[in-house]
Design a protein around this motif. Structure first.
Motif, PDB file in Angstrom:
ATOM      1  N   VAL A  80      -0.042   8.344  -1.655  1.00  0.00           N
ATOM      2  CA  VAL A  80       0.704   7.836  -1.176  1.00  0.00           C
ATOM      3  C   VAL A  80       1.817   7.947  -1.810  1.00  0.00           C
ATOM      4  O   VAL A  80       2.907   8.548  -1.410  1.00  0.00           O
ATOM      5  CB  VAL A  80       0.711   6.524  -2.099  1.00  0.00           C
ATOM      6  CG1 VAL A  80       1.845   6.051  -2.166  1.00  0.00           C
ATOM      7  CG2 VAL A  80      -0.557   5.522  -1.184  1.00  0.00           C
ATOM      8  N   GLU A  81       1.877   9.477  -3.003  1.00  0.00           N
ATOM      9  CA  GLU A  81       2.962   9.702  -3.727  1.00  0.00           C
ATOM     10  C   GLU A  81       3.232  10.549  -2.761  1.00  0.00           C
ATOM     11  O   GLU A  81       4.491  11.421  -3.200  1.00  0.00           O
ATOM     12  CB  GLU A  81       2.659   9.910  -5.192  1.00  0.00           C
ATOM     13  CG  GLU A  81       2.415   8.770  -5.937  1.00  0.00           C
ATOM     14  CD  GLU A  81       2.031   9.448  -7.413  1.00  0.00           C
ATOM     15  OE1 GLU A  81       1.468  10.415  -7.686  1.00  0.00           O
ATOM     16  OE2 GLU A  81       1.896   9.044  -8.233  1.00  0.00           O
ATOM     17  N   ASN A  82       2.656  11.529  -2.007  1.00  0.00           N
ATOM     18  CA  ASN A  82       2.595  12.604  -1.286  1.00  0.00           C
ATOM     19  C   ASN A  82       4.543  11.933  -0.191  1.00  0.00           C
ATOM     20  O   ASN A  82       4.952  12.295   0.465  1.00  0.00           O
ATOM     21  CB  ASN A  82       2.280  13.441  -0.753  1.00  0.00           C
ATOM     22  CG  ASN A  82       1.507  14.443  -1.149  1.00  0.00           C
ATOM     23  OD1 ASN A  82       2.484  14.526  -2.748  1.00  0.00           O
ATOM     24  ND2 ASN A  82       0.439  14.593  -0.737  1.00  0.00           N
ATOM     25  N   VAL A 133       3.122  11.836   6.988  1.00  0.00           N
ATOM     26  CA  VAL A 133       2.704  12.911   5.495  1.00  0.00           C
ATOM     27  C   VAL A 133       0.563  13.003   5.368  1.00  0.00           C
ATOM     28  O   VAL A 133       0.175  13.699   5.082  1.00  0.00           O
ATOM     29  CB  VAL A 133       3.693  12.195   4.577  1.00  0.00           C
ATOM     30  CG1 VAL A 133       2.197  12.717   2.802  1.00  0.00           C
ATOM     31  CG2 VAL A 133       4.710  12.611   4.526  1.00  0.00           C
ATOM     32  N   ALA A 134       0.384  11.512   5.910  1.00  0.00           N
ATOM     33  CA  ALA A 134      -1.028  11.407   5.623  1.00  0.00           C
ATOM     34  C   ALA A 134      -1.779  12.663   6.682  1.00  0.00           C
ATOM     35  O   ALA A 134      -3.615  12.131   6.593  1.00  0.00           O
ATOM     36  CB  ALA A 134      -1.824  10.292   5.329  1.00  0.00           C
ATOM     37  N   GLY A 135      -1.416  12.826   7.529  1.00  0.00           N
ATOM     38  CA  GLY A 135      -2.004  13.640   9.051  1.00  0.00           C
ATOM     39  C   GLY A 135      -2.613  12.717   9.646  1.00  0.00           C
ATOM     40  O   GLY A 135      -3.793  12.496  10.421  1.00  0.00           O
ATOM     41  N   LEU A 136      -1.776  11.100   9.585  1.00  0.00           N
ATOM     42  CA  LEU A 136      -2.646  10.316  10.791  1.00  0.00           C
ATOM     43  C   LEU A 136      -2.281   9.932  11.545  1.00  0.00           C
ATOM     44  O   LEU A 136      -2.648   9.748  12.904  1.00  0.00           O
ATOM     45  CB  LEU A 136      -2.556   8.767  10.008  1.00  0.00           C
ATOM     46  CG  LEU A 136      -2.660   8.472   8.812  1.00  0.00           C
ATOM     47  CD1 LEU A 136      -2.519   6.854   7.599  1.00  0.00           C
ATOM     48  CD2 LEU A 136      -4.613   8.502   8.776  1.00  0.00           C
ATOM     49  N   ILE A 137      -0.211  10.788  12.237  1.00  0.00           N
ATOM     50  CA  ILE A 137      -0.050  10.889  13.103  1.00  0.00           C
ATOM     51  C   ILE A 137       0.495  12.223  13.184  1.00  0.00           C
ATOM     52  O   ILE A 137       0.893  12.483  12.854  1.00  0.00           O
ATOM     53  CB  ILE A 137       0.921   9.701  13.495  1.00  0.00           C
ATOM     54  CG1 ILE A 137       1.925   9.671  12.911  1.00  0.00           C
ATOM     55  CG2 ILE A 137       0.171   8.393  14.007  1.00  0.00           C
ATOM     56  CD1 ILE A 137       2.928   8.549  13.181  1.00  0.00           C
TER      57      ILE A 137
END
Length: 141
Positions: A80-82, A133-137
């Motif tokens: 979340v912070e990233n 950022v989370a690498g989800l898309i």
């Protein structure tokens, strides 16, 4: 780019849980600081169920479980912070007010000086950044 509704729901769930995760990490830190482990666990008595009846052993297991939970929560909080650090100020403010402080949409619109369509545009772009950022898309811009 529109995010898959299931993915979007997961991202929004993460954002809503962020404050609780941070509070739980603090609680775990306090619990781990309060627990002192004794020394020596050899030749421990075994009960009728075949389990070790040793408070030190139980304490060690509990500490291990707490440490695992803490590591998991730290990964979630970090994600979340990233994402927040990758957002612009407007997106961060909307996320903070909407998800963390749970303010009403109209309150946020007045606070930020925006209209309804802009609210949803900023919100969607913030969620896209989180997903990227989370690498989800992968966003191609």
């Amino acid at each position: 780019m529109a995010i898959d509704p299931t993915l979007k729901a997961g991202i929004e769930s993460d954002l809503r849980k962020y404050k609780r995760w941070k509070a739980r990490i603090k609680e775990i830190d306090d619990l781990l600081a309060d627990v002192s482990i004794g020394s020596g666990t050899s030749d421990q008595p075994v009960g009728h169920s075949g389990k070790i009846n040793d408070p030190t052993f139980e304490m060690t297991i509990n500490r291990s479980r707490l440490a695992q939970e803490r590591a998991y929560l730290l990964r979630r909080v970090s994600r979340v912070e990233n994402a927040l650090s990758a957002m612009n100020d407007e997106q961060r403010q909307l996320v903070r007010l909407w998800y963390f402080e749970e303010k009403d949409r109209k309150y946020i619109e007045a606070e930020m000086g925006i209209v309804k369509n802009t609210f949803y545009r900023i919100k969607e772009s913030a969620l896209e950044i989180y997903a990227e950022v989370a690498g989800l898309i992968s966003l191609v811009r």
